[in-house]
Write an enzyme that holds these catalytic residues in place. Structure first.
Site, PDB file in Angstrom:
ATOM      1  N   LYS A  36      69.598 109.843 104.167  1.00  0.00           N
ATOM      2  CA  LYS A  36      69.937 108.679 103.364  1.00  0.00           C
ATOM      3  C   LYS A  36      70.097 107.122 104.073  1.00  0.00           C
ATOM      4  O   LYS A  36      70.665 107.572 105.871  1.00  0.00           O
ATOM      5  CB  LYS A  36      71.586 108.850 102.824  1.00  0.00           C
ATOM      6  N   LYS A  60      60.976  97.097 102.557  1.00  0.00           N
ATOM      7  CA  LYS A  60      61.736  97.621 101.355  1.00  0.00           C
ATOM      8  C   LYS A  60      60.654  97.703 100.010  1.00  0.00           C
ATOM      9  O   LYS A  60      61.423  96.189  99.454  1.00  0.00           O
ATOM     10  CB  LYS A  60      63.186  97.685 101.567  1.00  0.00           C
TER      11      LYS A  60
END
Length: 200
Positions: A36, A60
């Site tokens: 994460k 991203k």
């Protein structure tokens, strides 16, 4: 919440999958997505970053994570962060999107997975739109991670054949001239048509 992610192993828990026997005994680590990570200054994990020596700056991608594993029948299979049985994993697997990989690229992905790696893709698909519009569905290779050591496989350490086969599907990388910290704090927020960037 933030405190939960401070617990030992919590950052690695999302999407990690073990194969277990009928008694619940772990047999192997079957799938290891990325740890994460958080947005810049989202919480104390990312408040005091220097950006002085980034290893890599990647787009991203705006989609959902799909990760490889070898299933109980011994075949290459795919899962989301939560399960191999989600509609999203099913759509990726059976609607032909992963089959858009060339036959050589598919063989490389399967070979890496059989060699105890997890190959992580971002599945960008208009019907499952998160932020950006996707005129064409695509699978973007994010990274390859060892199930044994947890290390990410550097692209340069793959064979020439593997690099050539996977490069057309790999996440775009960026080289920033000048200060990366200045770029992050002054320029990125002004960009349109991108979800953001991931900096290692």
């Amino acid at each position: 919440g933030y405190k939960d992610f401070c617990e030992p192993g919590a950052l690695s828990a999302r999407g990690t999958m073990f194969e277990v026997d009928s008694d619940g005994k772990p047999l192997r680590l079957a799938c290891l997505p990325m740890d994460k990570f958080f947005n810049y200054k989202e919480n104390p994990f990312t408040e005091n970053l220097s950006f002085e020596n980034p290893q890599m700056i990647m787009s991203k991608e705006d989609g959902s994570l799909i990760s490889t594993f070898i299933n109980e029948q011994g075949h290459l299979d795919f899962k989301t962060k939560s399960t191999p049985y989600s509609d999203y994993a099913y759509r990726f697997k059976y609607s032909g999107y992963y089959q858009k990989l060339s036959s050589v690229a598919f063989q490389v992905v399967e070979s890496l997975t059989r060699r105890d790696h997890t190959v992580n893709f971002e599945f960008c698909e208009e019907d499952y739109r998160i932020v950006l519009k996707h005129p064409q569905s695509r699978a973007v290779l994010l990274n390859i991670r060892s199930n044994v050591t947890g290390e990410y496989v550097e692209f340069e350490k793959l064979s020439e054949m593997e690099r050539k086969a996977l490069r057309p599907y790999s996440v775009p990388q960026h080289i920033i001239g000048g200060s990366v910290k200045h770029w992050v704090e002054n320029d990125v927020s002004k960009l349109e048509g991108v979800e953001g960037f991931v900096i290692r």
